[in-house]
Scaffold this active site. Structure first.
Site, PDB file in Angstrom:
ATOM      1  N   GLU A   1      35.183  34.362  37.039  1.00 33.15           N
ATOM      2  CA  GLU A   1      35.560  33.078  37.639  1.00 33.15           C
ATOM      3  C   GLU A   1      36.892  32.534  37.153  1.00 33.15           C
ATOM      4  O   GLU A   1      37.414  31.586  37.741  1.00 33.15           O
ATOM      5  CB  GLU A   1      34.457  32.030  37.431  1.00 33.15           C
ATOM      6  CG  GLU A   1      34.320  31.498  36.025  1.00 33.15           C
ATOM      7  CD  GLU A   1      33.406  32.332  35.143  1.00 33.15           C
ATOM      8  OE1 GLU A   1      33.104  31.878  34.034  1.00 33.15           O
ATOM      9  OE2 GLU A   1      32.996  33.439  35.576  1.00 33.15           O
TER      10      GLU A   1
ATOM     11  N   ASP B   1      26.936  25.648  38.618  1.00 32.29           N
ATOM     12  CA  ASP B   1      27.299  26.687  37.645  1.00 32.29           C
ATOM     13  C   ASP B   1      28.203  26.136  36.553  1.00 32.29           C
ATOM     14  O   ASP B   1      28.221  26.653  35.437  1.00 32.29           O
ATOM     15  CB  ASP B   1      28.019  27.849  38.338  1.00 32.29           C
ATOM     16  CG  ASP B   1      27.052  28.938  38.782  1.00 32.29           C
ATOM     17  OD1 ASP B   1      25.972  29.044  38.177  1.00 32.29           O
ATOM     18  OD2 ASP B   1      27.373  29.676  39.722  1.00 32.29           O
TER      19      ASP B   1
ATOM     20  N   HIS C   1      30.773  31.330  33.292  1.00 35.72           N
ATOM     21  CA  HIS C   1      30.617  29.872  33.411  1.00 35.72           C
ATOM     22  C   HIS C   1      30.234  29.258  32.063  1.00 35.72           C
ATOM     23  O   HIS C   1      29.171  28.653  31.892  1.00 35.72           O
ATOM     24  CB  HIS C   1      29.569  29.532  34.468  1.00 35.72           C
ATOM     25  CG  HIS C   1      29.894  30.053  35.842  1.00 35.72           C
ATOM     26  ND1 HIS C   1      30.902  29.534  36.610  1.00 35.72           N
ATOM     27  CD2 HIS C   1      29.357  31.076  36.566  1.00 35.72           C
ATOM     28  CE1 HIS C   1      30.968  30.189  37.762  1.00 35.72           C
ATOM     29  NE2 HIS C   1      30.049  31.131  37.745  1.00 35.72           N
TER      30      HIS C   1
ATOM     31  N   LYS D   1      25.651  38.047  37.023  1.00 35.91           N
ATOM     32  CA  LYS D   1      25.421  36.744  36.391  1.00 35.91           C
ATOM     33  C   LYS D   1      25.604  36.836  34.883  1.00 35.91           C
ATOM     34  O   LYS D   1      25.622  37.911  34.292  1.00 35.91           O
ATOM     35  CB  LYS D   1      24.018  36.224  36.714  1.00 35.91           C
ATOM     36  CG  LYS D   1      23.840  35.819  38.164  1.00 35.91           C
ATOM     37  CD  LYS D   1      24.866  34.787  38.609  1.00 35.91           C
ATOM     38  CE  LYS D   1      24.689  33.442  37.946  1.00 35.91           C
ATOM     39  NZ  LYS D   1      25.737  32.465  38.359  1.00 35.91           N
TER      40      LYS D   1
ATOM     41  N   TYR E   1      30.380  37.219  35.750  1.00 39.06           N
ATOM     42  CA  TYR E   1      30.504  35.764  35.762  1.00 39.06           C
ATOM     43  C   TYR E   1      29.913  35.220  34.462  1.00 39.06           C
ATOM     44  O   TYR E   1      28.874  35.695  33.995  1.00 39.06           O
ATOM     45  CB  TYR E   1      29.740  35.153  36.936  1.00 39.06           C
ATOM     46  CG  TYR E   1      30.397  35.325  38.280  1.00 39.06           C
ATOM     47  CD1 TYR E   1      31.641  34.772  38.550  1.00 39.06           C
ATOM     48  CD2 TYR E   1      29.761  36.040  39.296  1.00 39.06           C
ATOM     49  CE1 TYR E   1      32.252  34.931  39.783  1.00 39.06           C
ATOM     50  CE2 TYR E   1      30.360  36.206  40.538  1.00 39.06           C
ATOM     51  CZ  TYR E   1      31.605  35.648  40.780  1.00 39.06           C
ATOM     52  OH  TYR E   1      32.202  35.814  42.003  1.00 39.06           O
TER      53      TYR E   1
ATOM     54  N   ARG F   1      21.437  40.522  43.309  1.00 37.22           N
ATOM     55  CA  ARG F   1      22.703  41.233  43.378  1.00 37.22           C
ATOM     56  C   ARG F   1      22.779  42.293  42.279  1.00 37.22           C
ATOM     57  O   ARG F   1      21.957  42.323  41.368  1.00 37.22           O
ATOM     58  CB  ARG F   1      23.866  40.246  43.241  1.00 37.22           C
ATOM     59  CG  ARG F   1      24.049  39.338  44.421  1.00 37.22           C
ATOM     60  CD  ARG F   1      25.086  38.241  44.155  1.00 37.22           C
ATOM     61  NE  ARG F   1      24.605  37.255  43.201  1.00 37.22           N
ATOM     62  CZ  ARG F   1      25.305  36.189  42.810  1.00 37.22           C
ATOM     63  NH1 ARG F   1      26.527  35.999  43.290  1.00 37.22           N
ATOM     64  NH2 ARG F   1      24.801  35.329  41.952  1.00 37.22           N
TER      65      ARG F   1
END
Length: 373
Positions: free
Chosen positions: A118, A270, A96, A75, A94, A15
């Site tokens: 998120e 995740d 996490h 990511k 993101y 991505r």
């Protein structure tokens, strides 16, 4: 604002943080957009397409991390990327953080302002920037589980939909949120025997109305969970506590009653995973076996369908990116309390309560930072 988008370097992550169309929107609003050469290759977007949208193509990630005011990714930054982050810079991706103390520590030390997709909220406690990837991951979980059930891949040799005269495979979905709903949709579509477990009566009622007799719903408690786990061919872990580590709902002891070759797919990996035996895997080596049970725990499942995932993600992340670029992070967060929920780290302070509590950091409320400004 100068906005940069580096190429993703996590294992088999295809991505990209900005599509050419998204880059064009930022340029149209008067911003300077830098794209690392080849960043869009995983979705079939060429450097020429980015240039055509008005972006500047740069060699390697270093110019982006050194000179851009906001870095847009997909990511969490890898160690080599975290070393390049700096105070005064906005990281929008993101993260996490709750199950990742090393990343959290290094983001705190960098001084960067880190906004996590998120934990950005929407009306009624929704998570709109997580939702499209949850939809993708939920649907992919059944594809991945069906493949892992094949004998050649270590599974029981069960076809989820069965055939006339042979019972279908039994799928148990733990969690009835976005991931669980999409997983159940796919499993029902294949003709599997599907049961969804959740603790929220309203969620169970909504699922019951939607699926009618095509899927069963069951209130999740220890006894019900153990019974369903023991009888399952495929279990989908779809549990989420926003921003916090996932609860370990299925213990190793429970695995011992499962049939050899049955499969666990942990979509919560995740956030640390909801099976005691879960550990993150990659698309290169997606599965491993514990007590004769196949575990699929890929931490970036949507990366495998990069084009679909990137465009779905950009649909929801771009509006906030435009606001941050226009108003700066303080102005954008002050104007939108939902976006303010996305701030996880700022200039050496952890600003998301669940992360601070999970990892033992002092907690600084975002509102306190905005009020001080």
């Amino acid at each position: 604002m100068r906005v940069g988008c580096p190429k993703e370097i996590k294992n088999h992550e295809y991505r990209v943080g900005l599509t050419p169309e998204s880059a064009g929107e930022l340029v149209h609003q008067g911003h300077d957009v830098w794209i690392e050469t080849g960043a869009g290759g995983g979705i079939g977007a060429t450097d020429e397409e980015y240039r055509g949208a008005g972006a500047r193509i740069v060699e390697g990630p270093d110019p982006i991390f050194a000179e851009c005011e906001m870095v847009v990714k997909v990511k969490e930054p890898q160690a080599v990327e975290r070393a390049k982050l700096r105070r005064g810079q906005v990281l929008y991706t993101y993260l996490h953080l709750a199950p990742d103390p090393e990343q959290t520590k290094e983001l705190v030390e960098s001084g960067v302002t880190a906004i996590a997709y998120e934990t950005v909220t929407g009306p009624n406690g929704t998570l709109p920037l997580l939702k499209p990837m949850s939809q993708v991951a939920g649907r992919m979980s059944i594809q991945a589980g069906a493949s892992a059930l094949e004998k050649a891949h270590g599974g029981r040799g069960v076809l989820l939909g069965g055939v006339p005269g042979v019972l279908p495979g039994k799928v148990v979905v733990i969690g009835g949120g976005v991931v669980g709903f999409n997983a159940a949709q796919m499993a029902v579509g294949l003709g599997a025997d599907v049961t969804i477990l959740d603790r929220d009566p309203e969620v169970l009622e909504r699922l019951g109305i939607h699926f009618e007799s095509r899927a069963k719903t069951r209130f999740s408690n220890k006894a019900a969970l153990e019974e369903e786990v023991c009888g399952a061919d495929l279990i989908i872990g779809a549990v989420l506590i926003p921003g916090a580590a996932a609860p370990k709902l299925v213990s190793r002891q429970m695995l011992r009653c499962m049939k050899p070759g049955s499969v666990l797919v942990d979509v919560a990996i995740d956030q640390g995973g909801c099976f005691e035996t879960s550990r993150a895997t990659t698309h290169a080596e997606p599965t491993y076996v514990v007590d004769e049970v196949v575990h699929y725990c890929v931490a970036n499942m949507p990366g495998a369908v990069a084009r679909t995932s990137t465009y779905a993600l950009n649909n929801v992340t771009l509006p906030h990116a435009l606001k941050i670029a226009q108003l700066g992070w303080r102005g954008a967060l002050a104007a939108n309390p939902h976006l303010a929920e996305g701030l996880n780290v700022h200039e050496g302070r952890v600003t998301y309560r669940a992360v601070a509590e999970e990892l033992g950091f002092d907690y600084t409320p975002t509102a306190e930072l905005l009020h001080a400004a």
